[in-house]
Enzyme design. Structure first.
Site, mmCIF file in Angstrom:
data_model
loop_
_atom_site.group_PDB
_atom_site.id
_atom_site.type_symbol
_atom_site.label_atom_id
_atom_site.label_comp_id
_atom_site.label_asym_id
_atom_site.label_seq_id
_atom_site.Cartn_x
_atom_site.Cartn_y
_atom_site.Cartn_z
ATOM 1 N N THR A 125 -43.218 31.536 13.386
ATOM 2 C CA THR A 125 -43.243 32.492 12.279
ATOM 3 C C THR A 125 -41.845 32.762 11.729
ATOM 4 O O THR A 125 -40.870 32.848 12.480
ATOM 5 C CB THR A 125 -43.880 33.810 12.743
ATOM 6 O OG1 THR A 125 -45.207 33.544 13.205
ATOM 7 C CG2 THR A 125 -43.930 34.821 11.623
ATOM 8 N N GLU A 126 -41.768 32.908 10.410
ATOM 9 C CA GLU A 126 -40.506 33.202 9.733
ATOM 10 C C GLU A 126 -40.694 34.408 8.816
ATOM 11 O O GLU A 126 -41.826 34.853 8.593
ATOM 12 C CB GLU A 126 -40.052 31.975 8.925
ATOM 13 C CG GLU A 126 -39.773 30.767 9.790
ATOM 14 C CD GLU A 126 -39.315 29.541 9.004
ATOM 15 O OE1 GLU A 126 -39.010 28.523 9.627
ATOM 16 O OE2 GLU A 126 -39.266 29.628 7.747
ATOM 17 N N GLU A 362 -52.092 34.370 16.901
ATOM 18 C CA GLU A 362 -52.913 33.188 17.197
ATOM 19 C C GLU A 362 -53.869 32.887 16.036
ATOM 20 O O GLU A 362 -54.939 32.316 16.220
ATOM 21 C CB GLU A 362 -53.702 33.367 18.499
ATOM 22 C CG GLU A 362 -52.866 33.513 19.747
ATOM 23 C CD GLU A 362 -52.348 32.182 20.291
ATOM 24 O OE1 GLU A 362 -52.816 31.137 19.816
ATOM 25 O OE2 GLU A 362 -51.489 32.210 21.175
#
Length: 379
Positions: A125-126, A362
């Site tokens: 994730t960013e 998830e």
């Protein structure tokens, strides 16, 4: 697939006792201190929990999917923070190496992860990239015998305590085909961590940004040794991760049911315990029924996984149902507690906040719906 029922039952009983005798009494401390006590982490190492899903050849327990979810049911009964500290070692942090890593990478990293000597973390994730995981912006440029990484990863579980990061970075053009998976040690030059995030719940599960500023790593850090297959590697292990999280949701739902029943028996209103009031009984019955349905769904999907069947739809269905289900069970548990359910001295207040995250990570519930519908339409 249960290889030896007697051995599995013994393991499950040990984990059940560990959860109830060691983890439950430590929940308040974890909530207050926002960290897992080191003595509990050491006990997890001794029980082999860091290597549940890592093959025996590399020092793990090598549990099948069905065996693993039985253990996850018991771990989920306690605060999610305890399960999370071992989660990446058993999940994407190790499974990517297991399915696509070189033998050298397996021989080096997996035994260390299995014993809990090192803790892994998964950095995908960013700041601008969440569900659209194939669009990562962190770059990895080849420079002789090294790669140079630049970018920021956000909300990375276990980052403050991790020893190694599985990092998805762009080595090629746009889209998923340009993404490569790297194993990045925490002491790599140019790697730094942001402040620890202040979250709604799941205290004790520490997250923060991971920042790469001309971070140099060896060229053999590419998982599997090939560029451009990192996203495919991640996709290969998603089914196992989704079933594991689904099992944890079931364990949490069963804990919430027990907390609600206990309170309903003790709380007296209108001259009798509220457990004798039919509207309270209806909420208890709905919660127990949904938890049972979730357990049955997870077990069936796990058996399909072990048989090697295609179960993208089933894994997504289990994740969708169980994560949404435990949210409903938590809401009813708070309602049964009344005003007390809003107070931090009761476990249901904490679980109400903790389980909210299961519908996000998830893969969000909406992403699971898209996956399910796509599988249906492509059948």
């Amino acid at each position: 697939m249960i290889r030896d029922a007697e051995v599995l039952n013994a393991l499950v009983e040990v984990v059940r006792r560990f959860a109830r005798e060691r983890l439950l009494p430590a929940e308040a401390r974890v909530e207050d201190e926002n960290t897992i006590p080191p003595e509990i982490i050491e006990e997890m190492r001794e029980l082999g929990l860091f290597g549940m899903s890592i093959p025996e050849d590399y020092g793990g327990l090598g549990l099948t999917m069905e065996e693993e979810v039985h253990v996850a049911f018991e771990l989920g009964y306690a605060s999610p923070a305890f399960r999370s500290v071992i989660g990446t070692n058993n999940g994407i942090g190790s499974q990517g190496i297991i399915v696509d890593g070189t033998e050298e990478q397996k021989q080096y990293w997996l035994p260390l992860m299995a014993t809990g000597e090192i803790i892994g973390s998964f950095a995908l994730t960013e700041p601008d990239i969440g569900s659209d995981a194939g669009s990562v912006k962190t770059t990895a440029r080849r420079d002789g015998e090294h790669y140079v990484l630049n970018g920021t990863k956000r909300y990375i579980t276990n980052a403050p305590v991790a020893d190694v990061f599985t990092v998805m970075a762009r080595t090629g053009g746009p889209g998923a085909a340009g993404v490569t998976a790297f194993l990045v040690p925490k002491d790599s030059p140019g790697l730094s961590l942001g402040p620890i995030d202040k979250k709604m719940g799941q205290r004790g599960t520490r997250t923060c940004d991971v920042i790469f500023d001309n971070c140099r790593i060896a060229a053999d850090s590419v998982i599997g040794g090939s560029e451009g297959v990192g996203f495919k590697t991640a996709m290969k292990v998603l089914n196992r991760g989704r079933l594991h999280i689904s099992a944890v949701c079931v364990g949490a739902a069963e804990r919430l049911c027990d907390e609600a029943v206990r309170f309903a028996r003790e709380r007296v209103q209108f001259g009798k315990p509220i457990a004798e009031h039919q509207l309270i009984q209806a909420m208890l019955a709905d919660s127990s029924t949904e938890a049972f349905a979730g357990r049955a769904m997870v077990l069936e999907a796990a058996r399909q996984f072990d048989r090697g069947e295609r179960l993208i739809q089933q894994a997504a269905s289990a994740k969708l149902f169980c994560s949404e289900m435990v949210g409903r069970v938590a809401d009813r548990a708070v309602q049964i507690h009344g005003g007390a359910g809003y107070m931090q001295e009761y476990a249901v207040e904490r679980f109400y906040r903790d389980v909210r995250l299961f519908r996000l990570y998830e893969g969000t519930s909406q992403i699971q719906q898209i996956i399910i519908a796509r599988e249906m339409l492509n059948a």
